[in-house]
Design a protein around this motif. Structure first.
Motif, PDB file in Angstrom:
ATOM      1  N   GLY A 140      19.840  28.646  -2.709  1.00 41.38           N
ATOM      2  CA  GLY A 140      18.712  29.263  -3.635  1.00 41.38           C
ATOM      3  C   GLY A 140      17.350  28.631  -3.532  1.00 41.38           C
ATOM      4  N   LYS A 152      15.576  30.214  -8.931  1.00 44.32           N
ATOM      5  CA  LYS A 152      16.755  30.681  -8.890  1.00 44.32           C
ATOM      6  C   LYS A 152      17.721  29.887  -7.915  1.00 44.32           C
ATOM      7  N   THR A 154      21.820  28.945  -6.551  1.00 46.33           N
ATOM      8  CA  THR A 154      23.127  29.399  -6.733  1.00 46.33           C
ATOM      9  C   THR A 154      24.070  28.114  -6.393  1.00 46.33           C
ATOM     10  N   THR A 161      30.496  32.855  -6.611  1.00 43.40           N
ATOM     11  CA  THR A 161      29.170  32.181  -6.628  1.00 43.40           C
ATOM     12  C   THR A 161      28.681  32.597  -7.898  1.00 43.40           C
ATOM     13  N   THR A 163      24.585  32.179 -10.212  1.00 39.67           N
ATOM     14  CA  THR A 163      23.145  31.740 -10.221  1.00 39.67           C
ATOM     15  C   THR A 163      22.814  31.429 -11.595  1.00 39.67           C
ATOM     16  N   THR A 165      19.255  30.125 -13.787  1.00 39.26           N
ATOM     17  CA  THR A 165      17.636  30.452 -13.504  1.00 39.26           C
ATOM     18  C   THR A 165      17.090  29.127 -14.040  1.00 39.26           C
TER      19      THR A 165
END
Length: 341
Positions: A140, A152, A154, A161, A163, A165
């Motif tokens: 990411g 973002k 990952t 997977t 993600t 923030t």
């Protein structure tokens, strides 16, 4: 002639996976025969060697690799020269995939420290056993903590997977102060009296956490004193202006207004106002008193006389004055007689 046919396949265990499909070749090993066969023309044909999977019949359960369970599959080859086919039944076990990877969102201020591991919360393998961060793949955005923004990131492991923030916020910490004026003898100023605004890096009010250093202030003496205020690593200074107390002279008391005295008649409990009357005139030795009522005279005089009354009124006045003169004469004579005696 008896044919020697061999057919081999194996059991397997796999983990459920979305979108995965099963193929018979996944569990097929081989099919082989080692014998001479009679050709169509009656001659012997050498068919020793491997048998292609396309010539093998596959029956049994339909294997679904997306759903945990056990599936039975049979491989079968029928030789043209024998009545007994070669068979092999195997089991395909599909287990639940317990692979996981989790991460959390993070909010930081510009200049704060952050690593990918700070937002990683955990991962497990297919059997549910925990795995270390080193086995996880990070991808990411590249997070720059010196620049405000939203990133973002990952985290991947075992086909899973997630993600996270990462929010980098501008530093909103602030401490603004102002000078304070007071008078010697007043209640001592507090830190809150100097604060214009005090916020942390997220912009939240922290006025109640501000500390003030009054060590340089002499509260008994007028002057300008420097006060230091600190909070959340920030420092500001302001002045405390102490003015001398103003002395106001005492004002004399205004005397009370004296009361007006009242006149009372002896023997009475209440005040009686004395109204002077006309001086009585004695006639002779008698105590009879003739009073002249001017009001009554005026009233009478204001009335219009009837025909013939004017003369009568004049005679009455003449008689009254004559009588008055006679009385005065008698009184004078009596006074003289008393002196001669």
């Amino acid at each position: 002639m008896v044919n020697l046919v061999q057919l081999a396949a194996h059991n397997s265990t796999v983990y459920a996976k979305d979108g995965a499909t099963w193929n018979p070749a996944d569990n097929f090993d081989y099919a082989w025969k080692g014998a001479w066969e009679t050709g169509t023309d009656g001659s012997l044909v050498d068919n020793v060697g491997n048998i292609d999977l396309s010539k093998v019949t596959v029956t049994g359960d339909k294997v679904d690799l997306t759903k945990p369970g056990k599936y039975q599959v049979t491989y079968e080859y029928q030789d043209s020269q024998t009545n007994a086919p070669a068979k092999k039944t195997i089991t395909v076990t599909v287990k639940a995939n317990q692979s996981t990877v989790t991460a959390k969102d993070s909010t930081l201020g510009v200049g704060d420290k952050w690593t990918a591991e700070d937002s990683f919360t955990g991962a497990t393998d297919k059997d549910g056993n925990p795995v270390s961060f080193d086995e996880v793949t990070v991808g990411g955005d590249t997070v720059d903590t010196n620049k405000a923004g939203i990133y973002k990131v990952t985290y991947s492991y075992g086909g899973k997977t997630t993600t996270a923030t990462i929010t980098i916020k501008a530093d909103q910490s602030q401490l603004t102060v102002h000078d304070v004026s007071a008078t010697v003898g007043d209640a001592h100023a507090a830190a809150a009296d100097f604060i214009t605004k005090a916020t942390d890096k997220d912009g939240a009010d922290i006025s109640g956490q501000v500390k003030a250093d009054f060590s340089k202030v002499d509260w008994t003496k007028a002057g300008d004193y420097l006060v230091t205020l600190t909070v959340d690593g920030k420092t500001q200074t302001a002045y405390l202006h102490l003015a001398a107390a103003t002395i106001i002279p005492e004002q004399p008391e205004t005397p009370a207004t004296p009361e007006t005295p009242t006149t009372t008649t002896p023997g009475q409990d209440t005040a009686v106002k004395v109204v002077p009357t006309a001086t009585p005139t004695q006639i002779g030795t008698q105590n009879s008193t003739i009073r002249f009522d001017a009001t009554q005279a005026q009233t009478n005089s204001s009335q219009l006389p009837q025909t013939g009354e004017s003369e009568n009124i004049g005679l009455l006045w003449l008689g009254a004055f004559s009588l008055l003169g006679a009385g005065l004469g008698l009184a004078h004579k009596k006074h003289d007689d008393n002196q001669e005696a």
